[in-house]
Structure formats: structure tokens, C-alpha cells
Design an enzyme around this catalytic site. Sequence first.
Site: not given
Length: 614
Positions: A2, A27, A98, A494
Site C-alpha cells: 500500500c 503501490r 503490511g 501482467e
Amino acid sequence: MCGIIGFTGYLNSAEVLLQGLSELEYRGYDSAGIACLRDGKVEIIKEVGKVSSLHAKVPADFTSSCGIGHTRWATHGGVTEVNAHPHRYGKVTLIHNGIIENYHELAEELAKGGRFPVSETDTEIAALLLDSLYTGDAYAAIKEACNHLEGAYGFCIMFDDQPEVIYCIRKGSPLVATHTDEGSVIASDMVALLRYSKDYFVLPEFHIAKMTKDAIIVTDFEGNIVNPEIMTVTWDTTAAQKNGYKHFMAKEIHEQPEALRRTIMPRIVKHAEGSELGGLSLPDFTADNIPDSLFKDVSRIIITACGTAMHAGMMGKILFERLLRKPVTVDIASEFRYEDPILDENTLVITVSQSGETADTLAALRLARENGARTLSIVNVKGSSIARESDYVFYTHAGPEIAVASTKAYTAQLSAFYMIAFRFAYVLGKITAKECSDYMEGLLDVIPSIEEVLKQEDDVEAISHHLVKAENLFFIGRSLDYALTWEGSIKLKEITYIHSEAYAAGELKHGTLSLITDGTPVIALATQSHVLSKTLSNVKEVRARGAFVICVTTKDAVIEPTLCDFRIDIPRTDDIFAPFSAAVILQMIAYHTASLRGLDVDQPRNLAKSVTVE
Ligand code: AGP
């Protein structure tokens, strides 16, 4: 995974946060939110979708001097507004990058005390925990919370009774910060700080940063004030922008000659003209503080990484085994870390990571160190976790890579493996100084070769039109070409969302050939002359079954014109250096196919630039 940012100072924190989140959006971009202190109260605005959707929801008069912001890549709980950060409970408002691995157990304990979350996230449980521990001393509450939390975290925390103050703590997840006359800023990535300062520091793990308008005070858990090393990035804000390209990925594909120049040149010392050692020196690792002793008495080498970084390692394996005649294995980091690998002081473990923050790779590194192995990392971000925890670091200097699909970092990682292989082989006496110098000449020649390849972009774009409607595609090759098929396949998958497989060309007949039907696209890599005839036989096999064949080969390769639908030539070079130019062709094929499919090339669905969680 994040993006997080915190600010307290003399600017409008809402603007600072929204701007920073836009720069951190690569991110993760499922949802976003900000929490700002206004008239003595913390106000939160959150929105599902990209930062632009959040921006549209923030009133123009939403001004503040202190706040925290977050752009999410969902790990626990669906993509909903309730699950978006910031999360708030009692006197605590926080954002998190996290994963809290024991959040279920913590939630059960907190429920006994009458504290219940409203979201599905692990992060909100951290807010409940902190609130349950907070009695006015933020340091004590944070330290105690860390005793209960398991997993990785980077937190920015606001306490209601401490206005205009932000506390930060990290374990595993990255946090960098800077202080200027405009205030104090902290973020998960330097790209969000660049507009305020090029000087920054990394918040050490298990240290608490107290951010006020006028200072950032860092203390360890014993209360000692610590002054982390101030580092300076050489990037500037424009370097992190698109410089006129439609996408970051396009810019970064075209930056590869410069990225390679910046990575190779600091490791080369030019000899005087006519030197018997040849024009170039051995790769010189003095500036990297990598001693030759690292390469002595090595019984085996393990390369471990994830995704594209692992694919660079596959190329490194072939190089090392050819030049060093030592056993090399390439392990996917998420496998390596749970397979109880055989390690000792004569094992050299090389970790590779563009971001230097990939959780699985960091865990693999830690496992290697715990077992006494020597560790060398190849990393693109200065001061990142993997860099800081390795015995030795070989930095690539590709500059900020913003597109999720890695391009310039990959070829820079390749150059790192080539230089390490040449130096290693010289130290072992496998090649002479002159041979090493010749290899370095060949490596430097890769740069003009790539510049040549980039001029073929229109041809590649034209070929990409034939792939736009593909649903399945195969990359085939042998030797170094086989290692490159893995990279070509992930690039295509991707960003185009077309399913593709990387296959050893000689393996097709053992099953997969049954999938080749009329019109199935096959991209054949045929740059390695020692196996060229074999590869071409495999091309004939797929051709005979109706495949649509694009062949990436070298200018002088003799190939029947009817064997391929399209042939893309790379400049003639020593086979060992062919992967660099061929990789750029594959990057451009993926890029243009994705663009033609109208997809978000820089931020493909479900993905994030740095996977800092398991
Ligand atoms: C590459 O295009 C992907 N974005 C992904 O596989 C990436 O290489 C992988 O997540 C490893 O990231 P790192 O190099 O930052 O460790």
C-alpha cells in the site's frame, strides 16, 4: 503493497496527502482515504477506486495542517469504503502498510474487552489494540502494541489528545521521512517526498518517529534519541514523471540505455590506450565495497527472488555455471523460505529485488543469514530493507521504476549478474584479465544495440496488432532464450491479461504441442547459435500445426522465410549478450499489445509495484 503518507506542518495537509497518494498510487489502488485534523477533530474521507475518485470527494475548503493518507492494495477484506484506510477507534486514527498475521487472535482478545471492529481488515484491529493500550503516553502504547503484533507493518498514527502530531513505527514495511521548513513528511516511498526534499532518512525498524510541524524526533524503544543517516536521492521530480511518454512503462523501456550506462559505468575503469589488459578494466566493485573474498571458497550459489527479478536470476544461473563451473540454483523466494534450504558459510545467496522491499525475498534473505550463508543483494532502491540487511549490496542505478511491469530494472539486473559473473570468474582464475576486459567491452556494446532495437518500435507495434485478440500465447526458446521466455511471458500476462506460457522449445513435444492449433500465437526466441537449428526444428513443429509464429532472432541468422509469419532481428552480438536486446523487443510487444487493448498499462488490475506482504 500500500502507499502511505503523513504530513504535519505549514501547508494544507489535505493537498499534501492527495498529491502524495497520486505519486504512491502504483503501490496499490483499490481504494484510498485521508484523515485530517480540523478544528480539533479528526475528519476522515475515504473512497473505493483510485486516488482521483477520493480527490473528487474532498471539498475544496477541506484544509488542515496535519493528516495521514493511504492508497490500498487489499489483503484482508474486500474492496469497500469501510475497509479503506484510515481506520479509527476511540482516540486512535491510523494507516497501515503490511499484514498483521495474528489479527484474528487479537480481535478475539479485544472483543472480550468490548472492542469490536466495523471493517474486515487487520489494520482496524491494530487501531483497537492501540486504543486499548493508550493512556496518554504514545510511546508506551506503541511499544506495548508491538509486543502483541505479528507480521509486517508501517504505521502512521494520530492520537486525538495530541493535535498536529503523528507517530510512526515500522517492522518490515518501508517508511522514509524528511523535515523541511514546510513541515514533516513521511511516506512508504521516496517518490512522495521528492517535491519537498531530496534528503531523507529511513525510519529504522522498532524505532518511533514523533512528527511535529517543526521536527521529527526518532527514538529507540529505550527512549534514546537516534539520528538516522540522511541520504540524498539523485532523482528529480521530473525523473519520476512521464517525460512526455503516454505511460511510465513506455518511458522506462526507453530509459534502458541510460539505466544501463548508470549501472555499468561506475564499475568500469578505462585502461590507458594500448594497455595489454585491453581498453577496459575488470568490473571494479570498490565503490560497492564488495571484496573479492566474497567469491572465494564458495561451494554453491543460490539465487532467490520473485517475478521478474527471479527471471533475471535464471539468466544469472546460466552465466555463472558457464563461467564459474559451480552449481547454481534459482529459487522462487516464496518457496525458498519455507523449504528448509541447505545453507552454510560457503553458500553464496544472491537476492534480487527492484524495490528492495518484497516480503518473500526479504524473508528469504533473513533465512539465508540466519543459516550463516553469505548474502549479496542486487537492488535498485538505495537504503531499502533488502539492501540494508544484506552483507553486500550491488545497486542497480535504473532510477525510479514506476510502472508495475518491470523493464529497465530487469535489464539493469541482468547487467549486474554479468558484471558479477565476470569479476567472480576472474577471481577464481577462470578467465584472464584481458578476457574479462573483452567481456566488459561486449557488455558496454549492449547499450548501442538497445538503442538500435528501440528504433524498431513501429515495426513491433505493427506486429502487436496481430496479438490483440489472442487468448493464449506461447513463448519458446532454449538456453539463454529459454530464461528470457519467462520474462517475456510475465510481461505479456501482467499488462495484456492474455494467458501465456514460457516453454523450453525442446519440451513442447512432451505434451504442450497438443495445445497448438490453427492461429495459436508462438513467439520463438532464436538468438543462441549453438541451439539455433534445434529451436528452428521446434518452430517447424508448431508451424506444422498452424501456429502464428513471431521469431526474435539475430540479423545474420539463416532462417527459411516461410518458417515465420514475422521475424524481428536484433543487432548482431556475441550470443551471451543477446538477451538484453531481445528483452526490449518482448517488452515492446507486451506494451503495444496492452495499449492496443486499451488497458491500464502502468497499473494493471490486481497487481502492485512492490509486494511487501506475503
Ligand atoms: C514484474 O514486472 C512484476 N511487477 C513483478 O513480478 C516483480 O518483478 C516482483 O514482484 C518482484 O519485485 P521486486 O523486484 O521489487 O522484488
